[in-house]
Design an enzyme around this catalytic site. Sequence first.
Site, PDB file in Angstrom:
ATOM      1  N   TYR A  56       4.900  16.195   1.979  1.00 27.97           N
ATOM      2  CA  TYR A  56       4.255  17.448   3.371  1.00 27.97           C
ATOM      3  C   TYR A  56       3.778  18.534   2.047  1.00 27.97           C
ATOM      4  O   TYR A  56       2.620  18.671   2.698  1.00 27.97           O
ATOM      5  CB  TYR A  56       5.055  17.803   4.354  1.00 27.97           C
ATOM      6  N   SER A  79       0.148  25.059   6.210  1.00 28.53           N
ATOM      7  CA  SER A  79       1.903  26.143   6.075  1.00 28.53           C
ATOM      8  C   SER A  79       1.946  26.415   4.949  1.00 28.53           C
ATOM      9  O   SER A  79       1.624  26.638   4.186  1.00 28.53           O
ATOM     10  CB  SER A  79       2.684  24.640   5.497  1.00 28.53           C
TER      11      SER A  79
END
Length: 266
Positions: free
Chosen positions: A157, A144
């Site tokens: 995350y 990401s």
Amino acid sequence: MSDFQPTTAIVTGAESGIGRATAVALAEAGMDVGITYLEDIRGAEDTAAEVRTHGRRAVVMQIDVTDLQRCGQVIDRLAEELGGVDVFVNDAGTGDNAPFLEMTLDQWRHTVATDLDGAFVCIQHAARRMVEAGRGGRIIGITSVHEHQPRVGSAAYDAAKHGLGGLLKTVALELGRHGITVNAVAPGEIATQMTGNEDTDPHPIDRPGVPLGRPGDAREIAAVVAFLASPLASYVTGASYAVDGGMLQMGPQAGSHLQSDDWRQA
């Protein structure tokens, strides 16, 4: 360029979104594909059907990457069904969002177990197969932009994706002598189920804080994965490719939260 010519691939989390687009892109590149899913068997079968339209085999298996005792066994079974694994793409992932002071340990553990612990086990099993086969290989992790920059409300995350990026770099160092390259692809906002825009054309969606002005399409991520899986990327390892429309250049908070184009003016 090397003479590495991949014919088999495994993609986790391939029932939709980036995973599906990647499985199809690798089939277009001439690979039989192992497809894993968590709950959406219909989605996985749809991915398999699309793979088969390119004349390639597709093998579908269920996997829960938080089941650390069993998820590696699924990778082994897929490799056996396919006759090997030349390319492994770790796409399965999740994210529990909450302010740091309010995040529960269960939320933290769910995200880290999925995005980092499960990735470690699956990548290790695929890598062992590649080393044993002695033909080289490609390992690609979908991380990401938050592998590189944090975002408010995403402690678990961010930590997991930072960790996955570090894991991939270390594995790249260790597996280079086996002819195995290891890289990350770091998407920005992509029109997928995770962002609430699955099967949506991202081009009309306005994102003032992204230099290209829109979210990305899952196929734009898959194209970079397919490059990294190919003989053309024979000298690329330990790298992380941001595919984000320029979001990281703005900072992740600005990239997703700016409401106007005023920043474009000098």
